[in-house]
Design an enzyme around this catalytic site. Structure first.
Site, PDB file in Angstrom:
ATOM      1  N   GLY A   1     108.200 -53.215  41.676  1.00 19.43           N
ATOM      2  CA  GLY A   1     109.007 -52.505  40.667  1.00 19.43           C
ATOM      3  C   GLY A   1     109.380 -53.418  39.516  1.00 19.43           C
ATOM      4  O   GLY A   1     108.518 -54.045  38.910  1.00 19.43           O
TER       5      GLY A   1
ATOM      6  N   ASN B   1      95.705 -38.798  38.742  1.00 20.42           N
ATOM      7  CA  ASN B   1      96.362 -39.717  37.801  1.00 20.42           C
ATOM      8  C   ASN B   1      95.554 -41.009  37.684  1.00 20.42           C
ATOM      9  O   ASN B   1      95.345 -41.530  36.581  1.00 20.42           O
ATOM     10  CB  ASN B   1      97.774 -40.080  38.275  1.00 20.42           C
TER      11      ASN B   1
ATOM     12  N   ASP C   1     103.069 -37.534  34.282  1.00 20.26           N
ATOM     13  CA  ASP C   1     102.545 -38.583  35.155  1.00 20.26           C
ATOM     14  C   ASP C   1     101.572 -39.501  34.431  1.00 20.26           C
ATOM     15  O   ASP C   1     101.470 -40.683  34.745  1.00 20.26           O
ATOM     16  CB  ASP C   1     101.770 -37.946  36.321  1.00 20.26           C
TER      17      ASP C   1
ATOM     18  N   ASP D   1     100.367 -44.938  40.329  1.00 19.34           N
ATOM     19  CA  ASP D   1      98.970 -44.555  40.072  1.00 19.34           C
ATOM     20  C   ASP D   1      98.434 -45.293  38.846  1.00 19.34           C
ATOM     21  O   ASP D   1      97.277 -45.714  38.821  1.00 19.34           O
ATOM     22  CB  ASP D   1      98.870 -43.044  39.859  1.00 19.34           C
TER      23      ASP D   1
HETATM   24  O1  CKP Z   1     103.437 -42.849  43.387  1.00 17.11           O
HETATM   25  P1  CKP Z   1     103.295 -42.179  42.067  1.00 17.11           P
HETATM   26  O2  CKP Z   1     104.612 -41.923  41.400  1.00 17.11           O
HETATM   27  O3  CKP Z   1     102.357 -42.916  41.158  1.00 17.11           O
HETATM   28  O4  CKP Z   1     102.610 -40.793  42.397  1.00 17.11           O
HETATM   29  C1  CKP Z   1     102.898 -39.610  41.724  1.00 17.11           C
HETATM   30  C2  CKP Z   1     102.053 -38.460  42.175  1.00 17.11           C
HETATM   31  O5  CKP Z   1     100.588 -36.577  43.773  1.00 17.11           O
HETATM   32  C3  CKP Z   1     102.500 -37.174  41.516  1.00 17.11           C
HETATM   33  O6  CKP Z   1     101.503 -36.668  40.663  1.00 17.11           O
HETATM   34  C4  CKP Z   1     102.748 -36.247  42.661  1.00 17.11           C
HETATM   35  O7  CKP Z   1     102.374 -34.960  42.480  1.00 17.11           O
HETATM   36  C5  CKP Z   1     101.975 -36.861  43.804  1.00 17.11           C
HETATM   37  O8  CKP Z   1     102.147 -38.249  43.571  1.00 17.11           O
HETATM   38  C6  CKP Z   1     102.524 -36.337  45.106  1.00 17.11           C
HETATM   39  O9  CKP Z   1     101.831 -35.560  45.757  1.00 17.11           O
HETATM   40  O10 CKP Z   1     103.671 -36.701  45.428  1.00 17.11           O
HETATM   41 MG    MG Z   2     103.080 -44.400  44.578  1.00 15.28          MG
END
Ligand code: CKP
Ligand code: MG
Length: 315
Positions: A227, A38, A299, A258
């Protein structure tokens, strides 16, 4: 050569087309996600050259992850395939409010087998920066050592390193998570925790205390993501606070962290982030990126290109 290298598992993502409990969701759309890719997509859309590295199965989903990332302009030429273990998948569940639930099918995935001896010096050659997260160390028996080794090797080659703790309680125990994540902080230059992650790591304290304590552990820059309250960054020059950009239509919060990281790094890479004006712009860019991506399902699909970002920042 590339500006940024990022290492971490990307998965095929299935998103229900409807809100509500997953057992009753009959139709899904398919995408790709993973915290590090991401960030890679976010930076690529802003015009940076980014290399993403991970391990994928020699399966159709592995092909799909590669073509999706390559299609976003990310260099995938160092990604490795593993014929013994599969590409991971995960599902979201949209509740209609708050953060979506996430269900992983990633145990014994190809990326969970990542170990220090996979790391090659050429991954980092000519690059300026490495971005890693606390998800990778939670994935498999040797992945924590692998992340540590990547951070050490990158720094030896003169790269700066950013680290997002991305605490995932579903992947490991609290004790192991706390111990491992704390052990990686001294190896980064930019640390990007959310407020809840800071509290998880250090216990209750004020935002200023978190900033100071993390900076004493090593990173020159610490950014606390707050946030809806925006973000506060701590650097040599002091603390800078920026308000959040209001979200007009909250659809999917996954990926906001991300997007934030990509926005911050896009300005950090310009250099001079010790100047307050640059640091503040990095934080503002990060905030706008985080807010833009929550307005769309997926995402990273809502991440802006440079002209869109400039418009969003001026409006
Ligand atoms: O912290 P974030 O919400 O930006 O991260 C989301 C990502 O890789 C999402 O793509 C998910 O698959 C992950 O974090 C994870 O492994 O939890
Ligand atoms: Mg995060």
């Amino acid at each position: 050569s590339v500006d940024v290298v990022t290492i971490g598992e990307s998965m095929v993502l299935f998103q229900p087309m409807s809100e509500g409990p997953l057992p009753y969701a009959p139709l899904f759309t398919r995408s790709v996600a993973g915290a590090e890719s991401n960030v890679a997509i976010g930076l690529s859309r802003l015009g940076r050259k980014v290399r993403w590295i991970s391990r994928l199965g020699t399966d159709p989903f592995g092909d799909m992850v590669l073509s999706a990332l390559a299609g976003e302009g990310v260099d995938v030429s160092y990604a490795e395939r593993d014929s013994q273990y599969p590409t991971a998948i995960f599902f979201k569940e949209f509740k209609g409010y708050g953060d979506p639930n996430v269900f992983y099918y990633r145990k014994a995935s190809a990326a969970s087998r990542f170990s220090p001896n996979h790391i090659k010096p050429e991954w980092f050659r000519g690059a300026r920066h490495l971005h890693v997260t606390g998800i990778t160390p939670a994935l498999g028996p040797d992945t924590a050592d692998a992340v540590k080794e990547a951070m050490v090797q990158a720094r030896k080659q003169g790269l700066t390193v950013s680290f997002d703790p991305n605490l995932r309680r579903k992947l490991w125990s609290e004790e192991e998570a706390r111990r491992t994540l704390l052990s990686l902080i001294p190896l980064c230059d930019v640390f990007l925790p959310g407020l809840e992650e800071a509290e998880f790591l250090l216990g209750p304290a004020t935002e200023e205390q978190y900033g100071q304590t993390f900076r004493e552990m090593g990173p020159g820059i610490v950014v606390l993501k707050l946030g809806e309250r925006g973000a506060v960054g701590f650097a040599e020059s002091g603390a800078v606070r920026v308000a959040a950009r209001p979200v007009t239509r909250l659809v999917d919060t996954v990926g906001a962290g991300d997007a934030f990281a990509a926005g911050f790094l896009s300005v950090y890479l310009e250099g001079n982030s010790d100047r307050e004006e640059v640091f503040e712009r990095a934080l503002q860019t990060a905030n706008v990126m985080g807010s833009l991506t929550t307005q769309f399902k997926g995402d990273w699909e809502g991440l802006p290109r440079r002209d869109e970002l400039l418009r969003a920042m001026s409006g």
